[in-house]
Design a protein around this motif. Structure first.
Motif, PDB file in Angstrom:
ATOM      1  N   LYS A 441      85.796 -24.655 -86.159  1.00 37.56           N
ATOM      2  CA  LYS A 441      86.991 -25.374 -86.604  1.00 37.56           C
ATOM      3  C   LYS A 441      87.774 -25.918 -85.406  1.00 37.56           C
ATOM      4  N   LYS A 442      87.898 -25.096 -84.384  1.00 39.43           N
ATOM      5  CA  LYS A 442      88.611 -25.533 -83.185  1.00 39.43           C
ATOM      6  C   LYS A 442      87.902 -26.715 -82.536  1.00 39.43           C
ATOM      7  N   LYS A 443      86.573 -26.641 -82.449  1.00 37.85           N
ATOM      8  CA  LYS A 443      85.801 -27.733 -81.860  1.00 37.85           C
ATOM      9  C   LYS A 443      85.972 -29.016 -82.666  1.00 37.85           C
ATOM     10  N   GLU A 444      85.956 -28.859 -83.981  1.00 33.13           N
ATOM     11  CA  GLU A 444      86.119 -30.012 -84.875  1.00 33.13           C
ATOM     12  C   GLU A 444      87.472 -30.684 -84.660  1.00 33.13           C
ATOM     13  N   VAL A 445      88.526 -29.876 -84.546  1.00 34.34           N
ATOM     14  CA  VAL A 445      89.874 -30.411 -84.330  1.00 34.34           C
ATOM     15  C   VAL A 445      89.955 -31.127 -82.991  1.00 34.34           C
ATOM     16  N   ILE A 446      89.380 -30.513 -81.950  1.00 35.60           N
ATOM     17  CA  ILE A 446      89.421 -31.122 -80.614  1.00 35.60           C
ATOM     18  C   ILE A 446      88.703 -32.464 -80.617  1.00 35.60           C
ATOM     19  N   GLU A 447      87.527 -32.517 -81.246  1.00 30.21           N
ATOM     20  CA  GLU A 447      86.757 -33.758 -81.259  1.00 30.21           C
ATOM     21  C   GLU A 447      87.497 -34.865 -81.989  1.00 30.21           C
ATOM     22  N   GLN A 448      88.138 -34.538 -83.122  1.00 23.78           N
ATOM     23  CA  GLN A 448      88.887 -35.545 -83.870  1.00 23.78           C
ATOM     24  C   GLN A 448      90.048 -36.098 -83.038  1.00 23.78           C
ATOM     25  N   MET A 449      90.725 -35.201 -82.331  1.00 18.44           N
ATOM     26  CA  MET A 449      91.844 -35.648 -81.511  1.00 18.44           C
ATOM     27  C   MET A 449      91.360 -36.472 -80.316  1.00 18.44           C
ATOM     28  N   GLU A 450      90.250 -36.052 -79.717  1.00 15.71           N
ATOM     29  CA  GLU A 450      89.746 -36.779 -78.551  1.00 15.71           C
ATOM     30  C   GLU A 450      89.346 -38.196 -78.908  1.00 15.71           C
ATOM     31  N   VAL A 451      88.805 -38.383 -80.127  1.00 19.72           N
ATOM     32  CA  VAL A 451      88.441 -39.732 -80.569  1.00 19.72           C
ATOM     33  C   VAL A 451      89.679 -40.620 -80.609  1.00 19.72           C
ATOM     34  N   LYS A 452      90.771 -40.104 -81.174  1.00 22.67           N
ATOM     35  CA  LYS A 452      92.001 -40.897 -81.281  1.00 22.67           C
ATOM     36  C   LYS A 452      92.665 -41.085 -79.917  1.00 22.67           C
ATOM     37  N   LEU A 453      92.595 -40.062 -79.098  1.00 25.83           N
ATOM     38  CA  LEU A 453      93.148 -40.196 -77.752  1.00 25.83           C
ATOM     39  C   LEU A 453      92.382 -41.251 -76.952  1.00 25.83           C
ATOM     40  N   ASP A 454      91.050 -41.190 -77.032  1.00 22.12           N
ATOM     41  CA  ASP A 454      90.230 -42.168 -76.310  1.00 22.12           C
ATOM     42  C   ASP A 454      90.488 -43.589 -76.821  1.00 22.12           C
ATOM     43  N   THR A 455      90.588 -43.708 -78.160  1.00 19.91           N
ATOM     44  CA  THR A 455      90.855 -45.025 -78.746  1.00 19.91           C
ATOM     45  C   THR A 455      92.193 -45.564 -78.273  1.00 19.91           C
ATOM     46  N   GLY A 456      93.207 -44.709 -78.310  1.00 22.22           N
ATOM     47  CA  GLY A 456      94.546 -45.129 -77.884  1.00 22.22           C
ATOM     48  C   GLY A 456      94.606 -45.492 -76.412  1.00 22.22           C
ATOM     49  N   ILE A 457      93.918 -44.688 -75.581  1.00 19.18           N
ATOM     50  CA  ILE A 457      93.902 -44.980 -74.137  1.00 19.18           C
ATOM     51  C   ILE A 457      93.186 -46.298 -73.871  1.00 19.18           C
ATOM     52  N   ASP A 458      92.064 -46.516 -74.579  1.00 21.40           N
ATOM     53  CA  ASP A 458      91.308 -47.748 -74.390  1.00 21.40           C
ATOM     54  C   ASP A 458      92.144 -48.965 -74.773  1.00 21.40           C
ATOM     55  N   ARG A 459      92.848 -48.880 -75.899  1.00 19.71           N
ATOM     56  CA  ARG A 459      93.680 -50.007 -76.334  1.00 19.71           C
ATOM     57  C   ARG A 459      94.882 -50.181 -75.400  1.00 19.71           C
ATOM     58  N   THR A 460      95.377 -49.078 -74.863  1.00 14.13           N
ATOM     59  CA  THR A 460      96.478 -49.167 -73.903  1.00 14.13           C
ATOM     60  C   THR A 460      96.021 -49.869 -72.631  1.00 14.13           C
ATOM     61  N   LEU A 461      94.793 -49.546 -72.164  1.00 15.15           N
ATOM     62  CA  LEU A 461      94.254 -50.218 -70.983  1.00 15.15           C
ATOM     63  C   LEU A 461      94.041 -51.704 -71.260  1.00 15.15           C
ATOM     64  N   ASN A 462      93.636 -52.018 -72.489  1.00 16.02           N
ATOM     65  CA  ASN A 462      93.495 -53.434 -72.865  1.00 16.02           C
ATOM     66  C   ASN A 462      94.834 -54.159 -72.771  1.00 16.02           C
ATOM     67  N   CYS A 463      95.890 -53.470 -73.219  1.00 22.79           N
ATOM     68  CA  CYS A 463      97.231 -54.062 -73.142  1.00 22.79           C
ATOM     69  C   CYS A 463      97.648 -54.282 -71.690  1.00 22.79           C
ATOM     70  N   MET A 464      97.338 -53.306 -70.844  1.00 21.44           N
ATOM     71  CA  MET A 464      97.659 -53.461 -69.422  1.00 21.44           C
ATOM     72  C   MET A 464      96.936 -54.663 -68.842  1.00 21.44           C
ATOM     73  N   ALA A 465      95.637 -54.764 -69.139  1.00 19.64           N
ATOM     74  CA  ALA A 465      94.865 -55.905 -68.636  1.00 19.64           C
ATOM     75  C   ALA A 465      95.405 -57.210 -69.214  1.00 19.64           C
ATOM     76  N   GLY A 466      95.810 -57.159 -70.505  1.00 18.66           N
ATOM     77  CA  GLY A 466      96.367 -58.354 -71.131  1.00 18.66           C
ATOM     78  C   GLY A 466      97.650 -58.795 -70.466  1.00 18.66           C
ATOM     79  N   HIS A 467      98.472 -57.828 -70.072  1.00 23.58           N
ATOM     80  CA  HIS A 467      99.730 -58.183 -69.405  1.00 23.58           C
ATOM     81  C   HIS A 467      99.464 -58.735 -68.002  1.00 23.58           C
ATOM     82  N   MET A 468      98.476 -58.160 -67.307  1.00 23.86           N
ATOM     83  CA  MET A 468      98.106 -58.709 -65.993  1.00 23.86           C
ATOM     84  C   MET A 468      97.657 -60.172 -66.145  1.00 23.86           C
ATOM     85  N   LYS A 469      96.861 -60.410 -67.170  1.00 21.82           N
ATOM     86  CA  LYS A 469      96.364 -61.771 -67.398  1.00 21.82           C
ATOM     87  C   LYS A 469      97.524 -62.719 -67.690  1.00 21.82           C
ATOM     88  N   HIS A 470      98.489 -62.225 -68.477  1.00 19.87           N
ATOM     89  CA  HIS A 470      99.664 -63.049 -68.801  1.00 19.87           C
ATOM     90  C   HIS A 470     100.440 -63.416 -67.525  1.00 19.87           C
TER      91      HIS A 470
END
Length: 629
Positions: A441-470
């Motif tokens: 159960k603990k592993k399952e919870v960690i994996e679910q959170m890591e997916v959302k954390l990774d997704t959020g970090i990736d989109r945040t990096l996209n925003c940073m790159a987008g602002h640099m481009k702007h």
């Protein structure tokens, strides 16, 4: 003649006063009388009267001093009261002004008026805090009128609910002085009921909140204390008796025998224990969560579940697209360390209570599942969902990226969760089959959170790159690299380069504060690669004169200096190579082959080298293409 202050009332004649005194003294009259004149007796009377006058003078002087002191004190109190009244009116006027400014500020665009909005918000919160402090002081002094005035001003502020909370807390101070908590509650409510009508515009709401507070805190704690205390005491006394009984001969296994007898006595309690425990934890956890979101004036959004939500999650993971409207959280992470501590504390107490239950591992696992639901799903996962929804699109201008703050707090909270798992749950289940279920159960919870954390970090990096481009698109001019006057270029690097480097440095620092361990290097590596790719593609959009090429080299040198802040060898190597590529923009035509075969460029694709050489304005005139044929 009695000596009193009335004898000296106006009009006063000293000669007449002495004459009357002598006349009333036997043998003291100047014209004689029934008795002959007696000078000794008159002298004695005068001396006695003089002594009485001295005493009267001292008495009057003491009274005068007392009245003067009282007058000074009352004058000071009156002056303070006047000052307080003046101050109170200034608070009311200021509150009206700042309230109107706050409403106006909500309509102003953030990108142009960020500083103004921040100052208004700061003043708004300061004044709100002062008003609540004034209300608190007035309540302690028992000044109903002042309380009513401040409450009326606070009614239009967000802190009005906090004002009510302060009132409810203070009115209960000293209210429970007897052993009968229920009678004390009735007396308290009777006393407060009259007062709230004089202070608040909606007394029924305040009374309802007071009674709710009493039930959820004072009475619930009292009932739990009585129940838990009684049962705990009975168990302890029974166990103590069983220990004494072991000295008797009760058969070969007297300990097991006595243990069965104890369980039979408490079986009715133990059978329903876990149901009661689960119900209590479910109610308590929901209350803790609701109180937190209420304090933020936040209505929880319904996060979808089931097949539709799973489909959305898969699309988001593969496409990195924001699904649903973007939410402006105003920098709020919706994660609370205080809430986490409360939930973990309730769980710790539950683990301690479960220690005496018949099926300890099963019950401990059941309690753990409730913690996962309240802490991981209802709080952390919800905050991640809100954080993901708040990430702007990559082409947004002046985007405020708060998701890294969510990452930082989520990691800190999960460390506390993991510590309780290891310190308190593991000893209860380590030797049972429930261990595997808990770990899964603990592993399952960690994996679910890591997916959302990774997704959020990736989109945040996209925003940073987008602002640099702007920044590059809006600040970089074509004439930067083809100046009209080749001999009059005074800048070290372009404005676009300067602004991009400043932005990147801030984001690198933000990442370091938000991440820990290897995650820092992982995220900075990805950010650095995207930074390099953006600059590489950006430089290929321009053509370069000789001086423009030199300026491009200066820009890349500045980018490379910025890349050193990443402390990631790969990122620095990429910018070293890019710097070497830019040398192709200025090298003499006869030296092109030598430069291309240099240490940093020799392993690069010749098409890439050729592409950079083609950016030179003298490419055709100098027939530079022949070097790559």
């Amino acid at each position: 003649m009695a000596t009193t202050a009335q004898l000296f009332e106006e009009p006063f004649d000293a000669d007449e006063y002495i004459e009357r005194l002598a006349w009333r003294t036997p043998g003291g009259g100047s014209k004689g009388g029934a008795e002959a004149f007696d000078p000794k007796r008159l002298l004695e009377e005068f001396e006695n009267h003089i002594e009485e006058l001295k005493q009267l003078d001292e008495k009057i002087q003491r009274r005068v001093e007392k009245l003067e002191h009282q007058c000074h004190r009352e004058a000071k109190e009156f002056a303070h009261k006047v000052q307080d009244l003046q101050r109170s009116n200034q608070i009311k006027e200021a509150a009206d002004i700042i309230q109107k400014l706050h409403l106006i500020a909500q309509e102003l665009p953030f990108d142009r008026f960020a500083d103004v909005k921040a100052k208004i918000a700061s003043k708004y919160h300061d004044l709100e805090r002062q008003l609540i402090q004034e209300f608190t002081a007035a309540q302690r002094r028992g000044e109903i009128g002042r309380m009513r005035e401040v409450a009326a001003v606070l009614l239009h502020f967000k802190g009005y609910a906090h004002c009510v909370d302060v009132y409810i807390k203070q009115c209960q101070e000293g209210a429970y002085s007897r052993n009968d908590v229920f009678e004390d509650t009735a007396v308290l409510c009777q006393r407060v009921n009259k007062q709230v009508g004089e202070v608040f515009s909606s007394p029924e709401t305040v009374m309802a909140k007071l009674i709710q507070n009493i039930f959820e805190n004072k009475l619930q704690a009292h009932v739990r204390e009585k129940l838990d205390g009684t049962r705990h005491s009975d168990v302890e006394q029974t166990t103590s008796l069983a220990t004494k009984l072991t000295e008797f001969n009760l058969g070969s296994d007297k300990h097991t025998f006595l243990s069965k007898l104890i369980k039979s006595i408490f079986s009715s309690y133990l059978e329903s224990y876990i149901d009661m425990e689960r119900e209590y934890l479910r109610t308590r956890g929901a209350l803790i969560l609701q109180r937190y979101y209420d304090s933020k004036n936040h209505q929880k959004r319904l996060i979808g579940t089931g097949s539709i939500q799973e489909l959305k999650e898969r699309i988001r993971q593969r496409t990195n697209l924001p699904l649903g409207p973007i939410i402006d959280t105003h920098g709020e992470t919706f994660l609370s360390p205080e809430l986490v501590v409360n939930l973990l504390q309730e769980t710790r107490h539950a683990f301690e209570r479960s220690f005496r239950s018949s099926d300890l591992p099963k019950n401990a696992f059941s309690i753990f599942l409730l913690l996962v639901d309240h802490l991981c799903v209802e709080h952390i996962d919800y905050a991640l969902e809100i954080g993901l929804s708040a990430i702007p699109s990559s082409d947004a201008k002046n985007a405020n990226l708060y998701f890294l703050d969510v990452v930082q707090q989520a990691n800190s909270i999960f460390h506390l969760f993991d510590k309780q798992f290891n310190d308190q749950l593991m000893p209860l289940i380590s030797s049972s089959p429930k261990l595997a279920e808990c770990l899964h159960k603990k592993k399952e919870v960690i994996e679910q959170m890591e997916v959302k954390l990774d997704t959020g970090i990736d989109r945040t990096l996209n925003c940073m790159a987008g602002h640099m481009k702007h920044i590059l698109v809006t600040e970089q001019k074509k004439t930067d690299f083809r100046p009209e006057d080749e001999n009059n270029v005074m800048i070290q690097y372009t404005t676009a380069c300067s602004k991009v480097c400043a932005y990147v440095s801030r984001q690198v620092e933000h990442v370091r504060k938000s991440m820990d361990g290897k995650n820092v290097d992982t995220v900075l590596t990805e950010l650095g690669v995207r930074f390099h790719r953006l600059i590489h593609e950006h430089l290929q959009q321009y053509s370069y004169s000789s001086m423009g090429g030199m300026l491009a080299i200066c820009d890349v040198a500045e980018y490379r200096r910025c890349a050193k802040d990443f402390r990631v060898p790969l990122v620095l190597q990429l910018f070293d190579t890019l710097h070497a590529l830019c040398n192709l923009l200025v090298v003499a035509p006869d030296n092109l082959k030598q430069v291309c075969s240099g240490e940093q460029l020799t392993n690069l694709d010749r098409n890439l080298l050729h592409a950079f050489v083609q950016l030179r304005v003298d490419y055709r005139s100098a027939r530079l293409g022949r070097h790559f044929s």
